[in-house]
Design an enzyme around this catalytic site. Sequence first.
Site, PDB file in Angstrom:
ATOM      1  N   GLY A  50       0.964  -1.194   0.105  1.00 13.91           N
ATOM      2  CA  GLY A  50      -0.001   0.122   0.001  1.00 13.91           C
ATOM      3  C   GLY A  50       0.929   1.420   0.084  1.00 13.91           C
ATOM      4  O   GLY A  50       2.141   1.252  -0.389  1.00 13.91           O
ATOM      5  N   CYS A  51       0.167   2.291   0.637  1.00 11.53           N
ATOM      6  CA  CYS A  51       1.049   3.628   0.582  1.00 11.53           C
ATOM      7  C   CYS A  51       2.365   3.502   1.089  1.00 11.53           C
ATOM      8  O   CYS A  51       2.361   3.006   2.411  1.00 11.53           O
ATOM      9  CB  CYS A  51       0.077   4.552   1.267  1.00 11.53           C
ATOM     10  SG  CYS A  51       0.793   6.322   1.477  1.00 11.53           S
ATOM     11  N   PHE A  52       3.435   3.837   0.506  1.00 13.70           N
ATOM     12  CA  PHE A  52       4.752   3.824   1.014  1.00 13.70           C
ATOM     13  C   PHE A  52       5.096   4.474   2.153  1.00 13.70           C
ATOM     14  O   PHE A  52       5.996   4.476   2.909  1.00 13.70           O
ATOM     15  CB  PHE A  52       5.698   3.942   0.105  1.00 13.70           C
ATOM     16  CG  PHE A  52       5.681   5.110  -1.217  1.00 13.70           C
ATOM     17  CD1 PHE A  52       5.298   6.137  -0.743  1.00 13.70           C
ATOM     18  CD2 PHE A  52       6.218   4.973  -2.235  1.00 13.70           C
ATOM     19  CE1 PHE A  52       5.080   7.444  -1.521  1.00 13.70           C
ATOM     20  CE2 PHE A  52       6.258   5.945  -3.201  1.00 13.70           C
ATOM     21  CZ  PHE A  52       5.741   7.375  -2.825  1.00 13.70           C
TER      22      PHE A  52
END
Length: 162
Positions: free
Chosen positions: A11-13
């Site tokens: 997901g979002c880093f």
Amino acid sequence: MRKKISVLAGGCFWGMEELFRRLPGVLDTEVGYTGGENDAPTYGNHPGHAEALQVTYDADVLSYQGLLDFFFRIHNPTTLNRQGQDIGTSYRSAIFYADEQEKQEAEAFIARVNASGRWKDPVATTLEPLTRFFPAEAEHQEYLQRTPQGYTCHAIRFGSYL
């Protein structure tokens, strides 16, 4: 010290980086893109690439199994191409393995997570060969350090699978 590097996507880093940077044995983190179609990915143009985290760690302190254990504790590995509000292949759960041994260890760890019964659905995490990691733009590095109220969908959800 045995310095090793692994690349993971969950997901979002930003959220992954913030949690991994605190893990004992982690020496450095860098957010970026991998697994996609273009050779100059940017935040606005990274077709097929996952938002990923490159983790440099001391293998004398943190094993690859320990790294995978933490990875599977901080995101939902059962949602296909999604974490929280983020939807699309950029937000897929993936392990980018460097060699056959890492691939086999990752396969075994996925089986362990599935067998644990902690998730209603089976793990959707993909195993992909690591080709090239492209660092993200400077404004995305250590984003949650500079923007503590910034968006994240990551949290430690469970105790260890080990």
